[in-house]
Scaffold this motif. Structure first.
Motif, mmCIF file in Angstrom:
data_model
loop_
_atom_site.group_PDB
_atom_site.id
_atom_site.type_symbol
_atom_site.label_atom_id
_atom_site.label_comp_id
_atom_site.label_asym_id
_atom_site.label_seq_id
_atom_site.Cartn_x
_atom_site.Cartn_y
_atom_site.Cartn_z
ATOM 1 N N ARG A 101 42.390 32.505 -1.420
ATOM 2 C CA ARG A 101 41.317 33.249 -0.750
ATOM 3 C C ARG A 101 41.704 33.508 0.703
ATOM 4 N N PHE A 102 41.393 34.706 1.194
ATOM 5 C CA PHE A 102 41.590 35.014 2.601
ATOM 6 C C PHE A 102 40.619 36.119 3.016
ATOM 7 N N GLY A 103 40.436 36.229 4.314
ATOM 8 C CA GLY A 103 39.519 37.234 4.832
ATOM 9 C C GLY A 103 40.129 38.626 4.818
ATOM 10 N N ALA A 104 39.307 39.616 5.102
ATOM 11 C CA ALA A 104 39.775 41.000 5.167
ATOM 12 C C ALA A 104 38.941 41.753 6.193
ATOM 13 N N ARG A 105 39.544 42.761 6.794
ATOM 14 C CA ARG A 105 38.811 43.628 7.715
ATOM 15 C C ARG A 105 38.831 45.052 7.193
ATOM 16 N N LEU A 106 37.811 45.779 7.557
ATOM 17 C CA LEU A 106 37.696 47.173 7.142
ATOM 18 C C LEU A 106 38.564 48.051 8.029
ATOM 19 N N VAL A 107 39.491 48.786 7.423
ATOM 20 C CA VAL A 107 40.333 49.724 8.161
ATOM 21 C C VAL A 107 39.623 51.070 8.291
ATOM 22 N N GLY A 108 38.987 51.499 7.229
ATOM 23 C CA GLY A 108 38.270 52.763 7.245
ATOM 24 C C GLY A 108 37.634 53.018 5.896
ATOM 25 N N ARG A 109 36.701 53.947 5.861
ATOM 26 C CA ARG A 109 36.027 54.249 4.604
ATOM 27 C C ARG A 109 35.686 55.727 4.532
ATOM 28 N N ASP A 110 35.515 56.200 3.319
ATOM 29 C CA ASP A 110 35.207 57.611 3.091
ATOM 30 C C ASP A 110 34.104 57.711 2.040
ATOM 31 N N PRO A 111 32.846 57.770 2.467
ATOM 32 C CA PRO A 111 31.744 57.839 1.505
ATOM 33 C C PRO A 111 31.833 59.036 0.563
ATOM 34 N N THR A 230 46.035 57.771 3.402
ATOM 35 C CA THR A 230 46.916 58.290 4.464
ATOM 36 C C THR A 230 46.110 58.867 5.624
ATOM 37 N N GLN A 231 44.982 59.514 5.331
ATOM 38 C CA GLN A 231 44.133 60.062 6.388
ATOM 39 C C GLN A 231 43.531 58.955 7.249
ATOM 40 N N ILE A 232 43.065 57.897 6.595
ATOM 41 C CA ILE A 232 42.470 56.781 7.337
ATOM 42 C C ILE A 232 43.520 56.091 8.195
ATOM 43 N N LEU A 233 44.716 55.905 7.670
ATOM 44 C CA LEU A 233 45.774 55.269 8.455
ATOM 45 C C LEU A 233 46.201 56.145 9.632
ATOM 46 N N GLY A 236 41.934 57.244 11.235
ATOM 47 C CA GLY A 236 40.794 56.332 11.223
ATOM 48 C C GLY A 236 39.645 56.819 10.383
ATOM 49 N N ARG A 237 39.716 58.046 9.953
ATOM 50 C CA ARG A 237 38.691 58.650 9.094
ATOM 51 C C ARG A 237 39.298 59.869 8.416
ATOM 52 N N VAL A 238 38.537 60.476 7.546
ATOM 53 C CA VAL A 238 39.012 61.669 6.852
ATOM 54 C C VAL A 238 38.305 62.896 7.423
ATOM 55 N N ARG A 239 39.063 63.722 8.119
ATOM 56 C CA ARG A 239 38.515 65.001 8.594
ATOM 57 C C ARG A 239 38.818 66.051 7.539
ATOM 58 N N ARG A 240 37.818 66.818 7.184
ATOM 59 C CA ARG A 240 37.986 67.799 6.113
ATOM 60 C C ARG A 240 37.421 69.155 6.498
ATOM 61 N N GLY A 241 38.117 70.173 6.028
ATOM 62 C CA GLY A 241 37.535 71.495 6.037
ATOM 63 C C GLY A 241 36.885 71.730 4.686
ATOM 64 N N VAL A 242 35.856 72.545 4.654
ATOM 65 C CA VAL A 242 35.176 72.849 3.396
ATOM 66 C C VAL A 242 35.086 74.356 3.210
ATOM 67 N N LEU A 243 35.120 74.765 1.939
ATOM 68 C CA LEU A 243 35.006 76.185 1.599
ATOM 69 C C LEU A 243 33.600 76.559 1.167
ATOM 70 N N GLY A 244 32.807 75.545 0.814
ATOM 71 C CA GLY A 244 31.458 75.835 0.326
ATOM 72 C C GLY A 244 31.446 76.228 -1.140
ATOM 73 N N ASP A 309 43.075 70.122 5.586
ATOM 74 C CA ASP A 309 43.105 69.001 6.509
ATOM 75 C C ASP A 309 42.603 69.458 7.877
ATOM 76 N N ALA A 310 42.702 68.567 8.857
ATOM 77 C CA ALA A 310 42.113 68.835 10.167
ATOM 78 C C ALA A 310 42.653 70.114 10.815
ATOM 79 N N LYS A 311 43.939 70.402 10.628
ATOM 80 C CA LYS A 311 44.539 71.546 11.331
ATOM 81 C C LYS A 311 44.061 72.893 10.791
ATOM 82 N N HIS A 312 43.442 72.901 9.608
ATOM 83 C CA HIS A 312 42.969 74.161 9.029
ATOM 84 C C HIS A 312 41.487 74.419 9.289
ATOM 85 N N ILE A 313 40.821 73.472 9.944
ATOM 86 C CA ILE A 313 39.405 73.666 10.237
ATOM 87 C C ILE A 313 39.240 74.800 11.251
#
Length: 338
Positions: A101-111, A230-233, A236-244, A309-313
């Motif tokens: 058993r060992f502890g863990a920390r949150l690096v990032g999340r993407d709901p 890879t985005q979180i690393l 720190g988060r996932v930046r996304r463009g959307v098309l709708g 990805d972020a550069k296409h927003i």
């Protein structure tokens, strides 16, 4: 040739004798043994990389405990699990199959994809599982789920891939695209654990079941999980463009691929277009089939996420679609997802 005699009943209920060559029976036994051995080998290889995720959390002003599963994907302790497993966590602990058993920390999340990345707090090099290319998945392939359903650690279920390219609504209401459907039984506690193939590679992160339905279990495809990782690393988060758009994976008939000189086996079919939204502004319609975006082939829904990805927003991208057999191009300006 030697035979075995079996008593069977026909449609009228009458009993009769049936014979089956023993060689056939032995062949069936050999096939079952091969299947069993394949599953056993995978479990032996992957189980050391599967962890029990224990969480102390606060939700709605109440403090409680929860648990789920996770899979180590790098020797330095990166762990993939579900966002809903660790949401609101005040502390996280990981327990390996051998009880360590060992502890863990949150690096990032993407709901939006129900994926979270943890870092194990240990200096040891951990056993890890490799991520497969989920784009190569086909219905009917063996699927093996390993996790901690209902608190029973290191449980294994096996089945097949029932479908690929499904969409599933996450807890935040967003649609998770490129979801793998399997009939490998999943229960509470399996969430965040790996769905693996017969080679022992992770093809998905188990995320949900439909209560009251048998054989309807789902996993976020490994390509999507890897993209989020890879985005979180990197950010720190996932930046996304959307098309709708709401889209799903579709197969491209051979005649269309040949006529248009396409090498990809699939594309995405647009089920609906958000109003207002970038796709509607550009002129896309429900029923269009998108085969390329910004010059990159779109063989599945996960390919769209990679391109946007972020550069296409807020930058123009060219979408190539098929409409009523005609190849058309549209200029779209993706918006950033909130």
């Amino acid at each position: 040739m030697d035979y075995s005699i079996f008593r069977v009943f026909d449609d009228s209920g009458a009993e009769r004798e049936s014979v089956l060559p023993n060689a056939v029976a032995r062949d069936d036994t050999a096939l079952m043994d091969a299947y069993s051995n394949a599953v056993v080998d995978v479990v032996d290889a992957v189980s050391p990389a599967v962890v029990h995720v224990q969480v102390k959390s606060t939700r709605g002003g109440r403090t409680g405990q929860g648990s789920g599963s996770g899979v180590v994907v790098s020797p330095d302790g990166l762990v993939l699990t579900n966002n809903h497993v660790i949401e609101g966590a005040q502390s996280i602990a990981l327990v390996q199959s051998d009880g360590q058993r060992f502890g863990a920390r949150l690096v990032g999340r993407d709901p939006d994809t129900d994926i979270a990345v943890l870092r194990a707090e240990t200096t040891e090099r951990l056993k890890f599982a490799r991520l497969a290319n989920s784009k190569k998945l086909r219905p009917g392939q063996i699927a093996i789920a390993i996790g901690n359903p209902l608190g029973f650690q290191s449980s294994v279920t096996a089945g097949i891939i029932s479908a690929v390219g499904r969409s599933l609504r996450a807890e935040n209401g967003r649609l998770i695209d490129d979801v793998v459907q399997t009939d490998a039984a999943l229960n509470p506690g399996n969430s965040g654990g790996p769905l693996v193939n017969s080679s022992g590679h992770v093809i998905g992160i188990n995320t949900a079941t439909i209560m009251g339905a048998q054989g309807l279990c789902f996993a976020v495809a490994s390509n999507t999980a890897e993209y989020v990782l890879t985005q979180i690393l990197s950010h720190g988060r996932v930046r996304r463009g959307v098309l709708g758009i709401v889209a799903e994976h579709v197969a491209l008939p051979q005649r269309i691929r040949h006529a248009l000189g396409l090498t990809q086996a699939g594309a995405i079919g647009i089920r609906s277009v958000q109003s207002p939204g970038p796709a509607e502004t550009a002129g896309l319609k429900a029923g269009d089939i998108m085969i390329a975006l910004d010059g990159a082939a779109i063989a599945g829904v996960d390919d769209v996420a990679r391109v946007l990805d972020a550069k296409h927003i807020n930058q123009k991208v060219l979408a190539t679609v098929l409409r009523a057999g005609e190849k058309l191009e549209f200029s779209i300006v993706p918006e950033e997802r909130n």
